[in-house]
Scaffold this active site. Structure first.
Site, PDB file in Angstrom:
ATOM      1  CG  LEU A   1      -2.023  -1.098   1.132  1.00 33.28           C
ATOM      2  CD1 LEU A   1      -2.755  -1.214   2.454  1.00 33.28           C
ATOM      3  CD2 LEU A   1      -3.008  -0.813   0.000  1.00 33.28           C
ATOM      4  CE  LYS A   2       5.972   5.491   1.821  1.00 30.81           C
ATOM      5  NZ  LYS A   2       5.589   6.900   2.023  1.00 30.81           N
TER       6      LYS A   2
END
EC number: 1.1.1.31
Length: 318
Positions: A169-170
Site C-alpha cells: 500500500l505504501k
C-alpha cells in the site's frame, strides 16, 4: 517499553524525535555521528551496533533509505537477528519491497520475535509534528502491542493485514503521489505558458476537482522556487520501481508507471540523483524557457496542525 531506532534521516529523525519528545525510552543508531549527537541532546541514548540495540530494547525500529541497507542492518554482522528472540519486535518503517520485508520478517519470526512492516505517508513536515499517517502489516496481537508507539509517531494508523501488506500500500500511494507531482508540474507550466497568473492558477486548482494533497504541498514549493520537499529524485525512482515490481509479480500490465520511471530517470540524468523531486518541473522549464515561479509561497512546508494523540483508522466494511 524500551525502543531502539536505526536511521535518523529526513523521516527517521522526525519520527524518533516524536518518541523522544513524548517521553519514551529511546536508544538510537545512525552512521552520521552528528545526527546521533542531536538525538542524544534531546534525551535519547546511543548504541554501537544494531545487535546491541536489539539486546537492550523491546522494539527496534528501522527507517532506512533502501531495502539493501535494511537487509544489512537485519542480517549482516552484528545485525538485529543476532540478538532477536521471544519478546522482541522488529518494526520496519522504511519504504521497502513487499517480498524483501516478508523474507527478512520470516527470519525474525523464526527466532521467536515479531515483525511489522510499518511505512509512513504524508510528508516530512507531518512526520515532524507526529501527524503523519502510518500503515502497519502484522498479526493483530503485535499491532495492538505497538499501537501506543504508532499513535505517538503518527495521527492516523491503519492495520493493513499481514506482514508485507503495508509495503504494497505504501508504494501504491507513492505511485499516486508521483503521478500527481508530474501532472501538477505540467498543469502549472501550461498555466504559465497560457499567460495565467500563477497565484490565481494555484487557487483555482486548490478549490476545484483538480486539487490533491500533492498540489496543496508540492505545488507551493514549486512556485516558491525552492522545490524543497525533503525528498529526492532517486527516492522517487526507487519507490515507483518497487511499485512496478509489485505490478509485475501480480501480472498487471501498467502504462503510466513505466512512463513515470522514464521521466524520473531522465530527471536524474539531467539534474542528479539527489535533486529535490519537485524539480522534475525543470524538464519543462528547460524545454520552454519558462520560469514557473510566483511570489507568496513558502520555501518549505510546515505542518500547522497541532500535535495530537493518534488513533486507529478502521476501513468501511459491508
Amino acid at each position: 517499553m524500551r525502543i531502539g531506532f536505526i536511521g535518523l534521516g529526513n523521516v527517521g529523525g522526525k519520527l524518533s524525535g516524536s518518541l523522544i519528545r513524548n517521553g519514551h525510552d529511546v536508544t538510537v543508531r545512525d552512521l552520521d555521528a552528528e545526527l546521533v549527537a542531536s538525538a542524544v541532546e534531546k534525551g535519547a541514548r546511543s548504541a554501537d551496533s544494531p545487535r546491541t540495540l536489539m539486546e537492550q530494547c523491546d522494539v527496534v525500529i528501522t527507517c532506512l533509505p533502501h531495502p539493501t541497507i535494511s537487509a544489512q542492518v537485519v542480517e549482516g554482522k552484528d545485525g538485529l537477528l543476532e540478538a532477536a528472540g521471544p519478546g522482541k519486535i522488529w518494526l520496519e518503517m522504511s519504504t521497502t519491497d513487499e517480498a524483501e520485508v516478508k523474507r527478512l520478517g520470516a527470519k525474525m519470526i523464526a527466532t521467536g520475535a515479531a515483525a511489522v512492516d510499518c511505512p509512513v505517508s504524508g510528508g516530512c513536515h507531518r512526520a515532524d509534528t507526529g501527524n503523519i499517517s502510518i500503515f502497519a502489516g502484522c498479526d493483530r496481537a503485535t499491532f495492538e502491542t505497538v499501537l501506543p508507539l504508532l499513535t505517538t509517531m503518527g495521527r492516523r494508523v491503519l492495520h493493513t493485514g499481514d506482514l508485507g501488506s503495508a509495503s504494497v500500500l505504501k508504494v501504491l500511494t507513492n505511485y499516486l503521489a508521483t503521478a500527481n507531482l508530474i501532472t501538477c508540474a505540467e498543469a502549472l507550466t501550461v498555466a504559465k505558458g497560457a499567460g495565467m497568473d500563477l497565484n490565481v492558477a494555484y487557487e483555482a486548482i486548490k478549490i476545484s476537482s483538480g486539487t490533491s494533497f500533492v498540489h496543496e504541498t508540492e505545488s507551493q514549493v514549486i512556485l516558491n522556487g525552492s522545490r524543497d520537499i525533503s525528498f529526492t529524485m532517486d527516492l522517487v525512482l526507487k519507490d515507483i520501481g518497487l511499485f512496478q515490481e509489485v505490478a509485475d509479480r501480480a501480472g498487471i500490465p501498467l502504462e503510466m508507471n513505466p512512463l513515470m520511471i522514464r521521466i524520473f530517470k531522465d530527471g536524474i540524468a539531467r539534474y542528479g540523483a539527489r535533486e529535490f523531486s519537485p524539480n522534475i518541473i525543470r524538464r519543462l522549464e528547460d524545454a520552454t524557457g519558462l520560469d514557473v515561479t510566483a511570489s507568496g509561497f513558502p520555501a518549505e512546508m510546515v505542518d500547522d496542525e497541532p500535535e495530537e494523540q493518534g488513533y486507529e483508522v478502521t476501513p468501511p466494511r459491508g
